[in-house]
Design a protein around this motif. Structure first.
Motif, PDB file in Angstrom:
ATOM      1  N   THR A   1       0.996  -1.170  -0.239  1.00 33.50           N
ATOM      2  CA  THR A   1      -0.205   0.113   0.069  1.00 33.50           C
ATOM      3  C   THR A   1       0.987   1.131   0.148  1.00 33.50           C
ATOM      4  OG1 THR A   1       0.013   0.697   2.263  1.00 33.50           O
ATOM      5  CG2 THR A   1      -1.388  -1.220   1.523  1.00 33.50           C
ATOM      6  N   ASP A   2       0.187   2.373   0.077  1.00 34.71           N
ATOM      7  CA  ASP A   2       0.793   3.543  -0.133  1.00 34.71           C
ATOM      8  C   ASP A   2       1.121   4.316   1.133  1.00 34.71           C
ATOM      9  OD1 ASP A   2      -1.610   4.287   0.517  1.00 34.71           O
ATOM     10  OD2 ASP A   2      -1.913   6.041  -0.858  1.00 34.71           O
ATOM     11  N   SER A   3       0.898   3.354   2.417  1.00 36.30           N
ATOM     12  CA  SER A   3       0.984   3.701   3.690  1.00 36.30           C
ATOM     13  C   SER A   3       1.546   2.673   4.699  1.00 36.30           C
ATOM     14  CB  SER A   3      -0.729   3.963   4.084  1.00 36.30           C
ATOM     15  OG  SER A   3      -1.207   4.985   3.610  1.00 36.30           O
TER      16      SER A   3
ATOM     17  N   HIS B   1       8.882   0.546   3.662  1.00 37.29           N
ATOM     18  CA  HIS B   1       8.617   1.670   2.645  1.00 37.29           C
ATOM     19  C   HIS B   1      10.002   1.980   1.965  1.00 37.29           C
ATOM     20  CE1 HIS B   1       7.279   5.238   0.864  1.00 37.29           C
ATOM     21  NE2 HIS B   1       7.966   5.853   1.059  1.00 37.29           N
TER      22      HIS B   1
ATOM     23  N   ARG C   1       1.804  -0.091  -5.649  1.00 37.37           N
ATOM     24  CA  ARG C   1       1.622   0.587  -4.294  1.00 37.37           C
ATOM     25  C   ARG C   1      -0.152   0.931  -4.318  1.00 37.37           C
ATOM     26  NH1 ARG C   1       6.117   2.235  -5.594  1.00 37.37           N
ATOM     27  NH2 ARG C   1       7.871   1.882  -4.381  1.00 37.37           N
TER      28      ARG C   1
ATOM     29  N   PRO D   1      -3.335   2.621  -3.179  1.00 32.22           N
ATOM     30  CA  PRO D   1      -3.799   3.757  -2.007  1.00 32.22           C
ATOM     31  C   PRO D   1      -4.465   3.089  -0.982  1.00 32.22           C
ATOM     32  CG  PRO D   1      -4.200   4.452  -4.554  1.00 32.22           C
ATOM     33  CD  PRO D   1      -3.963   2.974  -4.379  1.00 32.22           C
TER      34      PRO D   1
END
Ligand SMILES: Cc1ncc(COP(=O)(O)O)c(C=O)c1O
Length: 387
Positions: A105-107, A113, A129, A131
């Motif tokens: 994911t982007d988080s 990361h 990735r 969102p």
């Protein structure tokens, strides 16, 4: 109500309202004795210390974690000083010279990361990735992204560090993913472990679950763990001599051998004082019958009291309208407010000057809640002077 267990940290921080617990949780008093006990055991036993550590302490911590997460096989749990070590060890199971597809994911927290960003500089590594927002459709979008091509690794958080919103039904998501991929599935449970009631019993065979002691487990830095699926035959390249403890799995002639349990993902010598501390917290919770459900209910009551106080203050930015999670999908132990990054930094620093400790990341201001809070102690009157 629970402040009696945190007297050392509370007395060392008079006049502070500590809302950064989701980042750096206060340690209960029992952890001080545990740190000293590690010192004393080291002095008393010297070379024989490891028999005590691996013979009694490690199994005791494994039992507690397995009980809390409803994991059927405590010996599938392995320890390391931080989650980054596990991230790296998991990644080292793959051949980076051939195509590798990672769906995430982007988080995700920096330990994953940054590492995956660096790895994606290799031509062979493709990182997709997804969102996290809109949160309500994340499970479907993650599944679609995984199914769209051959995927080797799926990595996502149970509760996202930059919002506090979590995967509502972890079991359902993992079971759905399992139908569309044979990829390694890894869940970063750091913001979920001991914050959200979690039952891994139905997915323990399929999922790698990482978490650690620094946050809601309250043992301080240094004791992260990973639950490894029992069927794992992975042979991480990044391997230490602890991975050879106990019974060994069969290997081809001349190959490096690995433990037949979670310890196949172990590294090497580590400072085990955090293991002692986290064990002391687990024992305390057990003796006091503080379950994750009970703690979570208390945290929710604190969050509601805090929001009511905030309503009274009618602050132009710090108000319910700026809560990131407006649909109350909130699962973690912190509330996230979102507004312009420069305002976030300014307000966090003005609050700090008034003894209100929060933390922020970009356009997000995070307020954490903990057992060492009492709602009656909350005082937000200084917001009148902070615009
Ligand atoms: C979601 C998440 N994962 C992992 C970590 C810790 O990573 P590490 O143990 O590698 O420092 C944190 C720390 O804040 C986190 O929020």
């Amino acid at each position: 109500m629970y402040q009696q267990f945190y007297q050392h940290f509370l007395k060392a921080n008079p006049g502070k309202q500590h809302f950064a617990c989701h980042s750096h949780h206060y340690w209960p008093d029992v952890t001080r004795d545990a740190t000293l006990a590690y010192w004393d055991d080291s002095a008393r036993l010297v070379d024989d210390k490891w028999e005590l550590v691996f013979g009694e302490k490690v199994p005791a911590v494994q039992q507690h974690i397995a009980r809390i997460l409803k994991l059927p096989e405590p010996e599938q749990i392995v320890f390391a000083p931080n989650t980054h070590e596990f991230v790296m060890r998991l990644l080292s199971c793959f051949d980076w010279s051939t195509p590798l597809t990672v769906v995430t994911t982007d988080s995700e927290f920096h330990s994953f990361h940054r590492q995956i960003n660096r790895l994606s500089e290799l031509n062979t590594v493709n990182v997709i990735r997804v969102p996290t927002e809109p949160f309500a459709t994340l499970p479907e979008r993650l599944e679609a992204a995984v199914a769209a091509q051959h995927t080797d690794l799926v990595f996502f958080s149970q509760v996202f560090f930059n919002s506090g919103v979590g995967i509502k039904d972890l079991t359902a998501l993992v079971q759905t993913l399992d139908k569309v991929t044979d990829a390694m599935i890894v869940v970063d449970g750091y913001h979920g472990f001991m914050a959200v009631p979690t039952d891994l019993s139905a997915i323990a065979k399929r999922v790698f679950y990482l978490a650690g002691s620094y946050k809601y487990a309250q043992g301080g830095e240094g004791c992260c763990f990973m639950a490894v699926p029992q069927s794992s035959e992975h042979r991480p390249i990044y391997t230490g001599w602890f991975a050879e403890f106990g019974e060994l799995a069969k290997a081809k002639q001349g190959q490096v051998q690995y433990a037949n349990n979670g310890y196949r993902f172990a590294g090497a010598t580590m400072d085990c004082s955090a293991l002692y501390r986290v064990l002391a917290v687990f024992d305390l919770y057990h003796q006091q019958q503080i379950t994750v459900e009970k703690a979570q209910a208390y945290i929710h009551s604190l969050q509601q009291a805090f929001l009511l106080l905030l309503d009274e203050m009618q602050h132009p930015l710090l108000n319910r309208r700026h809560l990131l999670d407006k649909q109350n999908q909130q699962q973690g132990q912190f509330l996230t407010f979102r507004f312009a990054a420069e305002d976030v930094a300014r307000i966090a620093s003005a609050l700090k000057q008034q003894g209100i400790m929060t933390d922020y990341r970009g356009d997000r201001l995070r307020f954490g809640f903990a057992l060492y809070h009492n709602a009656t102690d909350y005082n937000l009157s200084c917001l009148k002077d902070i615009s």
